[in-house]
Design a protein around this motif. Structure first.
Motif, PDB file in Angstrom:
ATOM      1  N   GLU A  33      67.238 -28.186  -5.368  1.00 23.33           N
ATOM      2  CA  GLU A  33      67.246 -26.826  -4.836  1.00 23.33           C
ATOM      3  C   GLU A  33      67.076 -26.828  -3.313  1.00 23.33           C
ATOM      4  N   LYS A  34      66.211 -27.697  -2.816  1.00 17.86           N
ATOM      5  CA  LYS A  34      66.020 -27.820  -1.361  1.00 17.86           C
ATOM      6  C   LYS A  34      67.317 -28.269  -0.685  1.00 17.86           C
ATOM      7  N   LYS A  35      67.991 -29.196  -1.315  1.00 15.08           N
ATOM      8  CA  LYS A  35      69.254 -29.678  -0.753  1.00 15.08           C
ATOM      9  C   LYS A  35      70.273 -28.547  -0.672  1.00 15.08           C
ATOM     10  N   ILE A  36      70.320 -27.726  -1.718  1.00  7.18           N
ATOM     11  CA  ILE A  36      71.270 -26.596  -1.723  1.00  7.18           C
ATOM     12  C   ILE A  36      70.909 -25.595  -0.628  1.00  7.18           C
ATOM     13  N   LEU A  37      69.603 -25.304  -0.488  1.00  5.31           N
ATOM     14  CA  LEU A  37      69.174 -24.344   0.531  1.00  5.31           C
ATOM     15  C   LEU A  37      69.479 -24.873   1.943  1.00  5.31           C
ATOM     16  N   ILE A  38      69.294 -26.169   2.138  1.00  7.19           N
ATOM     17  CA  ILE A  38      69.584 -26.755   3.452  1.00  7.19           C
ATOM     18  C   ILE A  38      71.078 -26.657   3.761  1.00  7.19           C
ATOM     19  N   GLN A  75      68.978 -14.178   7.307  1.00  7.72           N
ATOM     20  CA  GLN A  75      69.247 -15.013   6.145  1.00  7.72           C
ATOM     21  C   GLN A  75      68.830 -16.476   6.421  1.00  7.72           C
ATOM     22  N   ILE A  76      69.172 -16.932   7.640  1.00  7.41           N
ATOM     23  CA  ILE A  76      68.795 -18.305   7.994  1.00  7.41           C
ATOM     24  C   ILE A  76      67.279 -18.460   8.018  1.00  7.41           C
ATOM     25  N   SER A  77      66.578 -17.424   8.557  1.00  9.60           N
ATOM     26  CA  SER A  77      65.124 -17.462   8.597  1.00  9.60           C
ATOM     27  C   SER A  77      64.529 -17.477   7.200  1.00  9.60           C
ATOM     28  N   THR A  78      65.128 -16.666   6.316  1.00 13.38           N
ATOM     29  CA  THR A  78      64.636 -16.633   4.928  1.00 13.38           C
ATOM     30  C   THR A  78      64.853 -17.994   4.260  1.00 13.38           C
ATOM     31  N   LEU A  79      66.042 -18.553   4.490  1.00 17.48           N
ATOM     32  CA  LEU A  79      66.313 -19.880   3.901  1.00 17.48           C
ATOM     33  C   LEU A  79      65.343 -20.940   4.426  1.00 17.48           C
ATOM     34  N   GLN A  80      65.013 -20.840   5.723  1.00 13.97           N
ATOM     35  CA  GLN A  80      64.087 -21.809   6.302  1.00 13.97           C
ATOM     36  C   GLN A  80      62.693 -21.684   5.671  1.00 13.97           C
ATOM     37  N   GLU A  81      62.294 -20.436   5.415  1.00 12.72           N
ATOM     38  CA  GLU A  81      60.994 -20.246   4.751  1.00 12.72           C
ATOM     39  C   GLU A  81      61.004 -20.835   3.339  1.00 12.72           C
ATOM     40  N   GLN A  82      62.105 -20.610   2.614  1.00  7.68           N
ATOM     41  CA  GLN A  82      62.220 -21.167   1.264  1.00  7.68           C
ATOM     42  C   GLN A  82      62.208 -22.711   1.299  1.00  7.68           C
ATOM     43  N   ILE A  83      62.940 -23.251   2.268  1.00  4.36           N
ATOM     44  CA  ILE A  83      62.992 -24.718   2.383  1.00  4.36           C
ATOM     45  C   ILE A  83      61.596 -25.267   2.703  1.00  4.36           C
ATOM     46  N   SER A  84      60.884 -24.612   3.602  1.00  2.00           N
ATOM     47  CA  SER A  84      59.533 -25.057   3.956  1.00  2.00           C
ATOM     48  C   SER A  84      58.585 -24.974   2.756  1.00  2.00           C
ATOM     49  N   HIS A  85      58.707 -23.868   2.010  1.00  2.00           N
ATOM     50  CA  HIS A  85      57.861 -23.721   0.827  1.00  2.00           C
ATOM     51  C   HIS A  85      58.142 -24.831  -0.185  1.00  2.00           C
ATOM     52  N   LEU A  86      59.457 -25.083  -0.430  1.00  2.00           N
ATOM     53  CA  LEU A  86      59.823 -26.148  -1.360  1.00  2.00           C
ATOM     54  C   LEU A  86      59.305 -27.507  -0.878  1.00  2.00           C
ATOM     55  N   GLN A  87      59.416 -27.721   0.438  1.00  2.00           N
ATOM     56  CA  GLN A  87      58.950 -28.987   0.983  1.00  2.00           C
ATOM     57  C   GLN A  87      57.439 -29.162   0.760  1.00  2.00           C
ATOM     58  N   HIS A  88      56.711 -28.080   0.934  1.00  2.00           N
ATOM     59  CA  HIS A  88      55.262 -28.131   0.703  1.00  2.00           C
ATOM     60  C   HIS A  88      54.935 -28.412  -0.772  1.00  2.00           C
TER      61      HIS A  88
END
Length: 231
Positions: free
Chosen positions: A173-178, A207-220
Motif C-alpha cells: 500500500e505504501k508503494k502504491i501511495l508513493i 492531494q499530494i499532502s494527504t498522500l504524504q501524510e498517509q505514507i508517513s503514517h504507514l511508514q510509522h
C-alpha cells in the motif's frame, strides 16, 4: 551232689544325657529249662514217701532252695525290667516332647521371620508405588508444560505470520501511495510550468499532502510492526 549253675549278667548302656537303658540276662525260658533239667536229675519219690534215700526233704533240698532263689531272682529281674521299661518310655516321651518343642520353636521363628519379610516387602512396595506416583505426576506436569509451551509457540508463530502478512500489505500500500504521489507531483510540476489554473494546482498540492501524510503514517506503522517482529 548235683550242682546248679545259674549265670546272670546284667549290662546297662547309657546313651546321652537322657539315659537309654538296655538289660541283657538269662531269659525266663532258659531258667525254666535248667530247673526242669535239675528235676530230672533228682531221684523220683513214690507213694507217700516224703524223703529221699539220703534222708533229705525235697522242700529243704538245695535244689528247691536254689529254685526258690532263682524264682526270686527272676522276680527281681522282671521288676527291674519293668522299671527300665518305664524309664525307657519316659525317656522316649521326653525326647518326643523335646523334639516337638524344638519343632514348635523353629516354626514360630519361621513365622516371625516370614511376617517380618512380608512387612518389609510391603513397605518397599509402598515406597516404590509412591515414587512411581510422584514420577508420574512430574511427568504429567512436564508434559502439560510442554503442551502449553508448544501451544504458545504455535500461537506466536501464527501471530508472527499474520504480522508479516500485514506488514507486506502495508508495504504494498505504501508503494502504491508513493507512486500515486510521484504521479501527482509530476502533474503539478507540468501544470506549474504551463501556468495552468491555480485552483487545480492547489487541489493537486492538497492531494499530494494527504498522500504524504498517509505514507508517513504507514511508514510509522510498518516500523512498529518490524520492531514487534524483532522482539
Amino acid at each position: 551232689m548235683t550242682t546248679l549253675l545259674l549265670t546272670e549278667q546284667i549290662t546297662r548302656e547309657d546313651h546321652g544325657s537322657e539315659g537309654n537303658y538296655v538289660l541283657y540276662g538269662s531269659s525266663r525260658s532258659q531258667i525254666t529249662e535248667e530247673a526242669e533239667y535239675v528235676k530230672k536229675q533228682v531221684p523220683q519219690v513214690s507213694g507217700n514217701k516224703a524223703e529221699s534215700k539220703s534222708g533229705w526233704s525235697w522242700g529243704c533240698s538245695p535244689v528247691a532252695t536254689t529254685m526258690k532263689e532263682t524264682e526270686e531272682q527272676l522276680l527281681v529281674v522282671s521288676r527291674e525290667n519293668q522299671v527300665l521299661k518305664l524309664k525307657l518310655e519316659a525317656t522316649r516321651e521326653a525326647g518326643v516332647q523335646a523334639l516337638r518343642s524344638a519343632s514348635q520353636k523353629l516354626y514360630e521363628n519361621y513365622q516371625t521371620q516370614s511376617e517380618e519379610m512380608k512387612k518389609k516387602h510391603e513397605r518397599e512396595k509402598q515406597q516404590i508405588q509412591a515414587c512411581n506416583l510422584q514420577e508420574e505426576e512430574k511427568l504429567q506436569e512436564s508434559t502439560e508444560n510442554v503442551s502449553r509451551l508448544a501451544e504458545g509457540i504455535r500461537e506466536k508463530c501464527t501471530r508472527i505470520a499474520e504480522m508479516e502478512k500485514r506488514v507486506q500489505r502495508m508495504e504494498e500500500e505504501k508503494k502504491i501511495l508513493i507512486e500515486k504521489k510521484m504521479s501527482l507531483e509530476k502533474m503539478l510540476q507540468q501544470m506549474t510550468s504551463r501556468n495552468e489554473d491555480s485552483k487545480r494546482c492547489l487541489d493537486l498540492q492538497q492531494q499530494i499532502s494527504t498522500l504524504q501524510e498517509q505514507i508517513s503514517h504507514l511508514q510509522h506503522v510498518i516500523r512498529a510492526q518490524h520492531h514487534g517482529l524483532r522482539g
